[in-house]
Design a protein around this motif. Structure first.
Motif, mmCIF file in Angstrom:
data_model
loop_
_atom_site.group_PDB
_atom_site.id
_atom_site.type_symbol
_atom_site.label_atom_id
_atom_site.label_comp_id
_atom_site.label_asym_id
_atom_site.label_seq_id
_atom_site.Cartn_x
_atom_site.Cartn_y
_atom_site.Cartn_z
ATOM 1 N N ILE A 203 2.395 6.108 6.557
ATOM 2 C CA ILE A 203 2.858 6.167 5.116
ATOM 3 C C ILE A 203 1.573 6.793 4.570
ATOM 4 O O ILE A 203 2.187 7.695 3.437
ATOM 5 C CB ILE A 203 2.310 4.166 4.438
ATOM 6 C CG1 ILE A 203 3.635 4.644 3.213
ATOM 7 C CG2 ILE A 203 1.316 4.500 4.350
ATOM 8 C CD1 ILE A 203 3.241 2.934 2.627
ATOM 9 N N SER A 206 4.244 10.193 3.955
ATOM 10 C CA SER A 206 5.252 10.093 3.427
ATOM 11 C C SER A 206 5.285 10.613 2.120
ATOM 12 O O SER A 206 4.209 11.283 1.931
ATOM 13 C CB SER A 206 6.193 8.833 3.083
ATOM 14 O OG SER A 206 5.011 7.767 2.944
ATOM 15 N N LYS A 207 6.088 10.369 0.878
ATOM 16 C CA LYS A 207 5.818 10.842 -0.423
ATOM 17 C C LYS A 207 5.082 9.830 -0.854
ATOM 18 O O LYS A 207 4.525 8.574 -0.511
ATOM 19 C CB LYS A 207 7.692 9.461 -1.112
ATOM 20 C CG LYS A 207 8.621 11.168 -0.740
ATOM 21 C CD LYS A 207 9.296 11.021 -1.791
ATOM 22 C CE LYS A 207 10.653 11.725 -0.968
ATOM 23 N NZ LYS A 207 11.550 11.410 -2.333
ATOM 24 N N ARG A 210 4.955 6.115 -1.707
ATOM 25 C CA ARG A 210 5.368 4.773 -1.035
ATOM 26 C C ARG A 210 4.910 3.927 -1.113
ATOM 27 O O ARG A 210 4.309 2.542 -1.033
ATOM 28 C CB ARG A 210 5.522 5.586 0.492
ATOM 29 C CG ARG A 210 7.414 5.974 -0.107
ATOM 30 C CD ARG A 210 7.714 6.305 1.533
ATOM 31 N NE ARG A 210 7.597 4.720 2.515
ATOM 32 C CZ ARG A 210 7.708 4.813 3.489
ATOM 33 N NH1 ARG A 210 7.889 6.232 4.577
ATOM 34 N NH2 ARG A 210 8.007 4.174 4.327
ATOM 35 N N ALA A 213 3.552 1.905 -4.264
ATOM 36 C CA ALA A 213 4.342 0.838 -4.125
ATOM 37 C C ALA A 213 4.087 -0.409 -2.760
ATOM 38 O O ALA A 213 4.458 -1.561 -3.584
ATOM 39 C CB ALA A 213 5.904 1.303 -3.834
ATOM 40 N N LEU A 214 3.962 0.025 -1.740
ATOM 41 C CA LEU A 214 3.066 -1.026 -1.408
ATOM 42 C C LEU A 214 3.014 -2.174 -1.244
ATOM 43 O O LEU A 214 3.109 -3.258 -0.668
ATOM 44 C CB LEU A 214 3.414 0.191 1.138
ATOM 45 C CG LEU A 214 2.810 -0.545 1.652
ATOM 46 C CD1 LEU A 214 3.683 -2.310 2.264
ATOM 47 C CD2 LEU A 214 2.347 -0.405 2.810
#
Length: 218
Positions: A203, A206-207, A210, A213-214
């Motif tokens: 993760i 990635s962007k 993300r 948000a997680l």
């Protein structure tokens, strides 16, 4: 009253993948109720340090190009010609780890900023962050005068307390890696105050949003 959650970031300041993960870590700044705890693992210091020979330099550059393609983090021509081509100094994260420890004991809330500055100095500006003077200058440029003074004193062998503090942090980082069966860095651990677990490190690449948000959802 809600309990503070903690993300423990296990890293090495000379790890290219950790540099690639920096945008994701930066996205956590300002998240309410979340603390970020940086712990170096000493992966490329001590017995993990090695000569910057031609073979290793070529391997590093190829890996760096993968990281840049995946994350957008730049690895400049200056880094390639000044750092990877320099055979005089080893690939050794010990000095940078000491510098970050100096920040952790004088201005802990700014350690991630110092890490990002050290990474940019190496990978973008082509500066030698294995040199204590370079590291002291970087910290001074951030207004971290106390940490800069500690690093400058360490160059002259004057600060045994900094050495001991660095060793303690690295030992804790290694213990957590072993406890959670982490195979390398960067590694993320999440502690909600009652339980600690390892997060999927993918993760980080990635962007950046993300990861934030997680963590909001946990």
């Amino acid at each position: 009253m809600s309990q503070t959650k903690t993300v423990i970031y296990l890293f090495d300041p000379l790890c290219g993948w950790c540099y690639g993960a920096s945008p994701a870590l930066a996205s956590l700044a300002g998240l309410a109720g979340l603390a970020l705890d940086l712990l170096p693992t000493g992966l490329f210091s001590g017995a993990g340090a090695r000569p910057m020979d031609e073979g290793f330099a070529a391997y590093a550059w190829a890996n760096d190009q993968r990281i840049q393609a995946m994350t957008g983090q730049p690895f400049s021509g200056l880094y390639r010609t000044r750092i990877l081509a320099d055979r005089r100094r080893p690939f050794d994260s010990g000095p940078a780890t000491q510098a970050l420890t100096a920040v952790s004991v004088t201005a802990p809330e700014r350690e991630f900023q110092a890490l990002a500055a050290i990474q940019a100095a190496r990978y973008v500006d082509g500066r030698d962050v294995t040199a204590a003077q370079t590291l002291s200058d970087i910290l001074a440029g951030l207004g971290l005068a106390a940490a800069a003074a500690l690093v400058a004193g360490r160059e002259g062998g004057q600060d045994g307390a900094l050495t001991a503090a660095t060793a303690a942090r690295v030992e804790r980082g290694r213990q957590l890696m072993a406890e959670h069966r982490a195979n390398g860095v960067p590694t993320l651990l999440f502690d909600d105050g009652s339980h600690r677990r390892k997060l999927d490190s993918d993760i980080l690449f990635s962007k950046p949003g993300r990861l934030a948000a997680l963590l909001r959802a946990l």
